[in-house]
Design an enzyme around this catalytic site. Structure first.
Site, PDB file in Angstrom:
ATOM      1  N   ASP A 298      -1.663 -66.761 106.171  1.00  0.00           N
ATOM      2  CA  ASP A 298      -1.415 -66.974 104.751  1.00  0.00           C
ATOM      3  C   ASP A 298       0.097 -66.919 104.533  1.00  0.00           C
ATOM      4  OD1 ASP A 298      -1.729 -67.514 102.111  1.00  0.00           O
ATOM      5  OD2 ASP A 298      -3.200 -65.961 101.720  1.00  0.00           O
TER       6      ASP A 298
HETATM    7  C1  BGC Z   1      -2.654 -67.963  98.992  1.00  0.00           C
HETATM    8  C2  BGC Z   1      -3.442 -68.974  99.787  1.00  0.00           C
HETATM    9  C3  BGC Z   1      -2.827 -70.334  99.614  1.00  0.00           C
HETATM   10  C4  BGC Z   1      -1.388 -70.268 100.080  1.00  0.00           C
HETATM   11  C5  BGC Z   1      -0.676 -71.595 100.030  1.00  0.00           C
HETATM   12  C6  BGC Z   1      -1.169 -68.039  99.274  1.00  0.00           C
HETATM   13  O1  BGC Z   1      -0.433 -67.271  98.381  1.00  0.00           O
HETATM   14  O2  BGC Z   1      -3.157 -66.680  99.263  1.00  0.00           O
HETATM   15  O3  BGC Z   1      -4.777 -68.963  99.390  1.00  0.00           O
HETATM   16  O4  BGC Z   1      -3.548 -71.293 100.310  1.00  0.00           O
HETATM   17  O5  BGC Z   1      -0.695 -69.356  99.255  1.00  0.00           O
HETATM   18  O6  BGC Z   1      -0.436 -72.011  98.762  1.00  0.00           O
END
Ligand code: BGC
Length: 761
Positions: A298
């Site tokens: 993530d």
């Molecule tokens: C989130 C993810 C997301 C990623 C990219 C993160 O802050 O937890 O779910 O896909 O950002 O945007």
């Protein structure tokens, strides 16, 4: 899923689970390797330098968009430099054919090996044209519609150059304080697994090389929805039974559906951050389930292992993450900066790098990117597909199916179409942005149909609108969507005035689209701001109120439940929100949604969920006895139970029977009748309880559901098969077992109103 049946005539046999108990145990991967692709992957890998390999494991955000904290290291110039050297395997938040083509061109035409980028984006509930938030879609219990919704989202996103979505989020959560419940399928693992399967199939289709399909990503692996106290990013500490029986199954279902990527999670799980968690990523996902796609971290979660107190520095974080099976680094700059040295020092084996790169290349080959890196880059297609009629029709259909009728007394709904004076009250009634909900990166503000607009399509009545009060201060725009509740009540008197003379008052209240979503945890789940006061002020002059809720999570609304005759749960329904709501209010669409998550009476009951354990003291032993599992100041029951949802017609359930049809297989049948005056759909729900087990089982567990459409007076026999898959469970060693003994089965229209029978396994 929706069928119309002839009276007494049809027997529905359901095969309830896609995989057998054998599969659950031995976890055979649904993807069989393609020998041709494997050959190409190996051939390409053999040509790559260590730096180029590590480059494939590096993902950068586009130069202009940020969905997480702004990176403190690295800038556009550095990213651009790396892109030209072939040190970037993927980019996210690059959108639109022109922008995607521009970065792809550098990767393909300027780097030594010309390996195309895979372009990721959070297509969570649509791209530019938005469908309902995922929690709302889950309320439809309509797997075909949910699949279709993912399909059209993939179509619109792929037309804009995207070939990978960071969805579906399959995190089960029992805590409505957690803002990201809007992004999942609710509290139940069985429903969540079916929906995970449908969404993956919708995004990916059967052929990833088809131009309208995109790679899906099951996230967040794992346990993210169990953040302590519902606070986003917080610690997760759960036992093995919950892990295997509640948290894992939707991820397994996504794997069985052929999902090609996973995203790990920000949280630590039982002391080890998910990003550095070899048990999750290697032992369960890649070994036991034989997942051969790749895992992306993530946003910044690799370097966040330092803050977790698990990694000494960024280099150590890179070492832990790579060895634990995180294949791609999203915005930590940890792999690109540290991995080469770690390999040289022997702290990360080159085989680990090779394995990660193979996985990434495999998916790129599967997408057909090597055959044509620009296959998603056609300006004409982008123009034709974006916001097309087909997509609007699909999101409207999904929006109608997502609405849940929570309460309808005095037959106040559906509204009469002629001669009524309707007062429409609430800032959300005219809002054209909030219904788009959270995660709407590519959508433009003010593009949703408001309830006011939707109701104006019905011209037989007069509609007078008064806002009453703002919901928030100022305008909230991404990414700084600060939601500050207003305290200004100066608009109340106008609303009260309008309500006084109305036949019916429709009040649209609830949460702003950015009250929920990532980092949007709340401790108070009542109507935000002055909306409760507005509701009561209007109620004092006119009690004939229909309350339409817009929200991204279950709310605590006991006062409304006690006083307001009709309550419609309309979530955040996306671009076609107002049309869907108006059609339901006027009865042109008979609501059939059922809650995928329990509505608490008060926040103090959280976590509250229908499939809880019985405890040793489940009932009051004698009148006024205190020593049993309860609260002194609140009931144990929910306000609206999981599975609850009414219709403009009524249904009766009779003749529940259980018949043994084979060894460890039972057929459960029930007669469902439409006892009301209009046609309607009902989600027939089947729950079981394993009365005694070596590891205790919940008081009820959903194990089957079927949506049935019936004309007035029509009845049908609905049957479900219960096999080992539904009757067994994972023990504390993670082994799927089926234990003989007494079971109960419950069938009905929610998790509380059910017929009940017993059987012995
Ligand atoms: C989130 C993810 C997301 C990623 C990219 C993160 O802050 O937890 O779910 O896909 O950002 O945007």
């Amino acid at each position: 899923m929706n069928n119309v049946f002839n009276v007494f005539s049809i027997l529905m046999m359901l095969i309830l689970a896609p995989c057998s108990a054998q599969n659950k145990n031995n976890a055979v991967n649904a993807n069989t390797p393609n020998p041709l692709i494997e050959k190409k992957v190996s051939a390409l890998l053999s040509k790559m330098t260590l730096e180029e390999k590590i480059g494939q494991m590096n993902q950068y955000n586009g130069f202009w968009d940020v969905t997480g904290p702004t990176p403190s290291t690295g800038d556009a110039a550095k990213k651009y430099e790396h892109l030209k050297k072939g040190y970037v395997g993927s980019m996210l938040n690059v959108r639109g054919v022109d922008e995607v083509r521009a970065v792809q061109k550098i990767a393909v035409e300027e780097t030594r090996l010309g390996i195309p980028l895979i372009i990721g984006f959070d297509v969570i509930h649509g791209f530019k044209t938005l469908s309902p938030i995922p929690l709302a879609e889950a309320a439809s219990w309509d797997l075909e519609a949910i699949k279709r919704s993912a399909q059209v989202a993939a179509k619109e996103a792929s037309a804009a150059g995207i070939n990978w979505t960071f969805a579906p989020m399959v995190d089960i959560s029992r805590d409505a304080r957690w803002g990201r419940v809007m992004e999942g399928a609710g509290e139940d693992s069985f429903l969540g697994s079916k929906i995970a399967h449908a969404r993956v199939k919708g995004f990916q289709g059967d052929d990833l090389t088809a131009p309208e399909t995109i790679v899906a990503c099951a996230k967040h692996w794992a346990g993210y929805g169990f953040a302590e106290s519902g606070k986003d990013y917080n610690t997760v500490d759960v036992g093995t039974s919950t892990l295997y029986n509640v948290i894992f199954p939707p991820f397994k279902a996504a794997t069985d559906a052929g999902v090609r990527t996973f995203m790990n999670s920000f949280n630590e799980l039982n002391g080890i951050p998910a990003t550095g968690n070899a048990f999750l990523q290697r032992q369960i996902l890649k070994d036991k389930w034989q997942f051969d796609g790749f895992v992306v971290s993530d946003w910044g979660s690799i370097k966040e292992m330092m803050a977790h107190g698990h990694a000494i520095n960024k280099k150590h974080a890179a070492e832990l993450a790579a060895n634990a099976g995180s294949d791609m680094d999203m915005e930590s700059y940890a792999y690109i900066d540290e991995l080469a040295n770690l390999v040289k020092e022997g702290r990360v084996k080159e085989a680990v790098i090779d394995d990660a790169v193979k996985r990434i290349l495999r998916v790129k080959f599967e997408l057909g990117l090597f055959d044509d890196p620009y296959r998603y880059c056609n300006n004409d297609v982008e123009k034709q597909v974006t916001g097309s009629q087909e997509i609007h029709e699909a999101v409207l259909d999904m929006a109608k199916k997502s609405i849940v009728l929570l309460k309808n007394e005095k037959s106040i709904l559906p509204l009469k179409k002629q001669g009524q004076k309707i007062a429409l009250i609430g800032a959300l009634a005219s809002d054209k942005t909030s219904p788009l909900g959270s995660w709407r990166l590519a959508a433009e503000d003010d593009t949703a149909i408001s309830v006011l607009e939707g109701m104006q399509n019905y011209t037989g009545n007069t509609v007078s609108f008064a806002k009453g009060a703002d919901l928030t201060l100022g305008k909230s725009t991404f990414p700084l969507e600060l939601v500050i509740n207003t305290t200004d009540k100066s608009g109340f008197s106008e609303a009260v005035q309008v309500a006084k003379t109305a036949d019916v008052v429709v009040m649209v209240l609830g949460e702003h689209g950015f009250h929920s979503g990532e980092a949007r945890s709340r401790t108070d789940l009542g109507l935000p701001g002055v909306q409760q006061a507005l509701l009561e002020a209007v109620y004092n002059v006119n009690q004939n109120i229909v309350l339409v809720l817009n929200n991204g999570r279950p709310l605590t609304i006991p006062w409304a439940d006690a006083h307001i005759p009709a309550i419609v749960e309309a979530w955040q329904l996306g671009t076609q929100s107002g049309n869907a709501i108006a059609q339901v209010l006027y009865g042109d669409y008979n609501p059939s949604g059922k809650l995928p998550m329990t509505f608490p009476r008060s926040v103090g009951q959280i976590p509250i969920y229908y499939n809880h354990k019985n405890t040793g003291r489940p009932v009051m032993p004698a009148p006024n006895e205190v020593f049993w599992a309860h609260y002194m100041d609140e009931s144990n029951t929910s306000l609206y139970a999981f599975g609850h949802g009414l219709s403009y017609t009524t249904f009766s359930y009779t003749n529940l029977s259980v018949e043994k049809v084979a060894n460890q297989t039972f057929k459960v049948s029930v007669t469902l009748k439409n006892t009301g005056k209009v046609a309607g759909k009902e989600v027939v729900q089947l729950y079981i309880r394993d009365m005694v087990a070596s590891v205790t089982r919940p008081v009820k567990e959903l194990k089957g559901f079927e949506m049935v459409a019936l004309e007035p007076n029509q009845e049908v026999k609905v049957s479900f098969n219960l096999t080992q898959d539904e009757l067994g469970f994972f023990n504390n060693e993670g082994k799927f077992i089926v234990e003989p003994g007494d079971f109960k089965v419950f069938v009905g229209g929610s998790s509380v109103t059910a017929l009940e029978a017993n059987f012995k396994l």
